[in-house]
Design a protein around this motif. Structure first.
Motif, PDB file in Angstrom:
ATOM      1  N   ARG A 178      -0.660  -7.097 -12.768  1.00 35.43           N
ATOM      2  CA  ARG A 178      -1.266  -8.215 -12.044  1.00 35.43           C
ATOM      3  C   ARG A 178      -1.763  -7.727 -10.689  1.00 35.43           C
ATOM      4  NH1 ARG A 178       1.893 -13.567 -11.614  1.00 35.43           N
ATOM      5  NH2 ARG A 178       3.514 -12.257 -10.659  1.00 35.43           N
ATOM      6  N   LEU A 179      -3.040  -7.939 -10.459  1.00 35.51           N
ATOM      7  CA  LEU A 179      -3.675  -7.493  -9.231  1.00 35.51           C
ATOM      8  C   LEU A 179      -4.129  -8.682  -8.406  1.00 35.51           C
ATOM      9  CD1 LEU A 179      -5.937  -4.629 -10.664  1.00 35.51           C
ATOM     10  CD2 LEU A 179      -3.685  -4.401  -9.600  1.00 35.51           C
ATOM     11  N   PRO A 180      -4.012  -8.592  -7.073  1.00 36.89           N
ATOM     12  CA  PRO A 180      -4.467  -9.702  -6.227  1.00 36.89           C
ATOM     13  C   PRO A 180      -5.986  -9.737  -6.145  1.00 36.89           C
ATOM     14  CG  PRO A 180      -3.684  -7.893  -4.878  1.00 36.89           C
ATOM     15  CD  PRO A 180      -3.394  -7.524  -6.298  1.00 36.89           C
TER      16      PRO A 180
ATOM     17  N   ALA B  74      -5.829  -0.026   7.347  1.00 36.65           N
ATOM     18  CA  ALA B  74      -7.173  -0.486   7.708  1.00 36.65           C
ATOM     19  C   ALA B  74      -7.864  -1.290   6.614  1.00 36.65           C
ATOM     20  CB  ALA B  74      -8.047   0.699   8.109  1.00 36.65           C
ATOM     21  N   ARG B  75      -7.361  -1.271   5.406  1.00 32.91           N
ATOM     22  CA  ARG B  75      -7.946  -2.063   4.313  1.00 32.91           C
ATOM     23  C   ARG B  75      -6.892  -2.994   3.734  1.00 32.91           C
ATOM     24  NH1 ARG B  75     -13.567  -2.003   4.533  1.00 32.91           N
ATOM     25  NH2 ARG B  75     -14.442   0.002   3.901  1.00 32.91           N
ATOM     26  N   SER B  76      -7.347  -4.113   3.220  1.00 29.86           N
ATOM     27  CA  SER B  76      -6.451  -5.145   2.691  1.00 29.86           C
ATOM     28  C   SER B  76      -5.928  -4.771   1.313  1.00 29.86           C
ATOM     29  CB  SER B  76      -7.198  -6.472   2.597  1.00 29.86           C
ATOM     30  OG  SER B  76      -8.196  -6.397   1.573  1.00 29.86           O
ATOM     31  N   LEU B  77      -4.878  -5.462   0.895  1.00 35.23           N
ATOM     32  CA  LEU B  77      -4.340  -5.241  -0.444  1.00 35.23           C
ATOM     33  C   LEU B  77      -5.366  -5.579  -1.527  1.00 35.23           C
ATOM     34  CD1 LEU B  77      -1.927  -4.387  -2.167  1.00 35.23           C
ATOM     35  CD2 LEU B  77      -1.177  -6.776  -2.160  1.00 35.23           C
ATOM     36  N   PRO B  78      -6.078  -6.714  -1.450  1.00 32.16           N
ATOM     37  CA  PRO B  78      -7.110  -6.969  -2.468  1.00 32.16           C
ATOM     38  C   PRO B  78      -8.168  -5.862  -2.528  1.00 32.16           C
ATOM     39  CG  PRO B  78      -6.602  -8.992  -1.313  1.00 32.16           C
ATOM     40  CD  PRO B  78      -5.894  -7.896  -0.571  1.00 32.16           C
TER      41      PRO B  78
ATOM     42  N   ALA C   5      -6.566  -2.961  -4.329  1.00 34.52           N
ATOM     43  CA  ALA C   5      -6.384  -3.289  -5.747  1.00 34.52           C
ATOM     44  C   ALA C   5      -7.689  -3.146  -6.515  1.00 34.52           C
ATOM     45  CB  ALA C   5      -5.835  -4.703  -5.890  1.00 34.52           C
ATOM     46  N   ARG C   6      -8.784  -3.576  -5.908  1.00 32.93           N
ATOM     47  CA  ARG C   6     -10.087  -3.452  -6.555  1.00 32.93           C
ATOM     48  C   ARG C   6     -10.492  -1.979  -6.657  1.00 32.93           C
ATOM     49  NH1 ARG C   6     -13.271  -4.893 -10.512  1.00 32.93           N
ATOM     50  NH2 ARG C   6     -15.498  -4.886  -9.979  1.00 32.93           N
TER      51      ARG C   6
ATOM     52  N   LEU D  79       3.227  -0.114  -4.809  1.00 33.53           N
ATOM     53  CA  LEU D  79       2.557  -0.664  -3.631  1.00 33.53           C
ATOM     54  C   LEU D  79       2.540  -2.187  -3.678  1.00 33.53           C
ATOM     55  CD1 LEU D  79       0.899   0.007  -1.040  1.00 33.53           C
ATOM     56  CD2 LEU D  79      -1.136  -0.255  -2.456  1.00 33.53           C
ATOM     57  N   LEU D  80       2.215  -2.727  -4.821  1.00 34.77           N
ATOM     58  CA  LEU D  80       2.175  -4.182  -4.955  1.00 34.77           C
ATOM     59  C   LEU D  80       3.535  -4.803  -4.659  1.00 34.77           C
ATOM     60  CD1 LEU D  80       0.011  -4.405  -8.196  1.00 34.77           C
ATOM     61  CD2 LEU D  80      -0.671  -5.201  -5.937  1.00 34.77           C
TER      62      LEU D  80
END
Length: 383
Positions: free
Chosen positions: A4-6, A343-347, A350-351, A375-376
């Protein structure tokens, strides 16, 4: 199994990782294009440092990654912005990186070109800027590497017009021992470089850039253009003196620029070829046979990933590059000099994982999946 990815709006979506990686075929050196990868540095995760501290580098892992690139036939562009030059890696660290990487290149027979800038300075007179460039040029030449004359924040802040660029670059080219690569880095990569070559008008800036080259064509191996504007690069490429190469730095449009047209093509010096190294090498070897369609078939599917990593704010693309190196098993951790892993978001990350996995970029897809799950979990995403 799915992971499952955000996604957008805080939602989670199911993704099924692939189980087989892309398997590049080892081959002979490239014959149709010169290709360099701007390589990242691996931080020392156990160093007790803050974001303002000098970079703590894991030298063994950093050099191992360069051997990985050389093993696939790529050259290494060292101490460039991909190595967080000016974003965590200061000149002292860059000088050490240049010396170590150049020695490693000699040991394995790899091609290396190294960034020459003025990051000892935050400002200064034209004479001080020239001296800073000269200091770095001497380090690179003494290491036995080719020099890449990088754009200078100090020169951008000090120069009063095109004539100052002509004077500084002319001075450096006259004393360079061997032909160099000139690097034009656009403000999307570094806002402090806005108006480089003496004008915010890109047509006027291009004329000055070409004037520098025309005055010393024997001292310019090529030019690296990082403006993310394919047509502007093509137009400039067609105006270069005979024998001066164009190295694309366009991480949005590289397949078409490397493939070229009836009037010419670009070589490559790209940050995206850090994570894409083996796949990019396979594509260039296909191009060496004259199979442009096969080359595009391999490289075109990577563009979506590259555009994602280099999306605005473009200067933070290094975070995605190091993230993919961790997932691919080239380093044991996702830590960056200067704390730039945040510096980058989790979404966004994930992408990046999804796109990289989708093109088979990970040598061990299971390892990449496990690391992504870890990481998630740190962010509170339960599977």
């Amino acid at each position: 199994m799915t992971i499952r990815l955000p996604g957008a709006g805080g939602t989670l979506r199911a993704y099924e990782p692939r189980t087989e990686p892309f398997a590049p075929t080892p081959g002979t050196p490239f014959t149709s294009r010169t290709v360099l990868s701007a390589a990242h540095v691996v931080a020392d995760p156990f160093a007790d440092v803050s974001p303002d501290s000098p970079a703590a580098v894991d030298w063994d892992a950093t050099l191992a990654f360069r051997r990985h690139l050389w093993a696939h036939g790529l050259g290494v562009a060292e101490a460039m912005d991909t190595a967080q030059r000016g974003m965590g890696l200061d000149w002292a660290g860059a000088a050490e990186l240049i010396r170590r990487s150049a020695a490693e290149a000699r040991g394995v027979g790899g091609r290396i070109a190294c960034g020459v800038g003025t990051d000892q300075l935050t400002g200064g007179s034209l004479a001080q800027i020239r001296a800073a460039y000269e200091e770095q040029l001497a380090v690179v030449e003494e290491a036995g590497a080719q020099a890449i004359l990088m754009a200078s924040r100090a020169l951008a802040a000090t120069a009063e017009g095109p004539e100052d660029y002509l004077e500084v670059y002319g001075h450096l080219l006259r004393q360079a021992a061997d032909p160099v690569i000139l690097h034009w880095l656009g403000p999307m990569f570094d806002s402090a470089l806005d108006g480089y070559w003496g004008s915010a008008d890109l047509d006027a800036a291009t004329d000055t850039f070409l004037e520098v080259i025309a005055a010393h064509p024997d001292k310019v191996d090529g030019v690296k253009i990082s403006l993310l504007d394919a047509q502007r690069e093509i137009d400039l490429r067609r105006r270069l003196p005979q024998g001066v190469r164009c190295y694309t730095g366009d991480d949005f449009n590289y397949p078409e620029l490397i493939a070229g047209d009836e009037q010419g093509f670009s070589h490559a010096l790209l940050g995206i070829f850090d994570p894409l190294g083996p796949l990019a090498a396979e594509a260039v070897r296909v191009l060496d046979t004259g199979d442009v369609k096969g080359f595009r078939g391999l490289l075109d599917p990577t563009v979506e990933l590259s555009r994602h990593l280099f999306q605005a704010p473009t200067r933070f693309y290094k975070t995605g590059v190091v993230f993919l190196a961790w997932l691919a098993g080239h380093q044991t951790h996702f830590t960056m000099v200067g704390g730039l892993q945040s510096a980058r978001s989790l979404p966004h990350l994930a992408r990046a994982y999804e796109l990289a996995d989708g093109i088979g970029l990970f040598p061990d897809p299971k390892l990449a999946e496990e690391r992504m799950r870890n990481l998630l979990s740190l962010y509170g995403v339960n599977q």
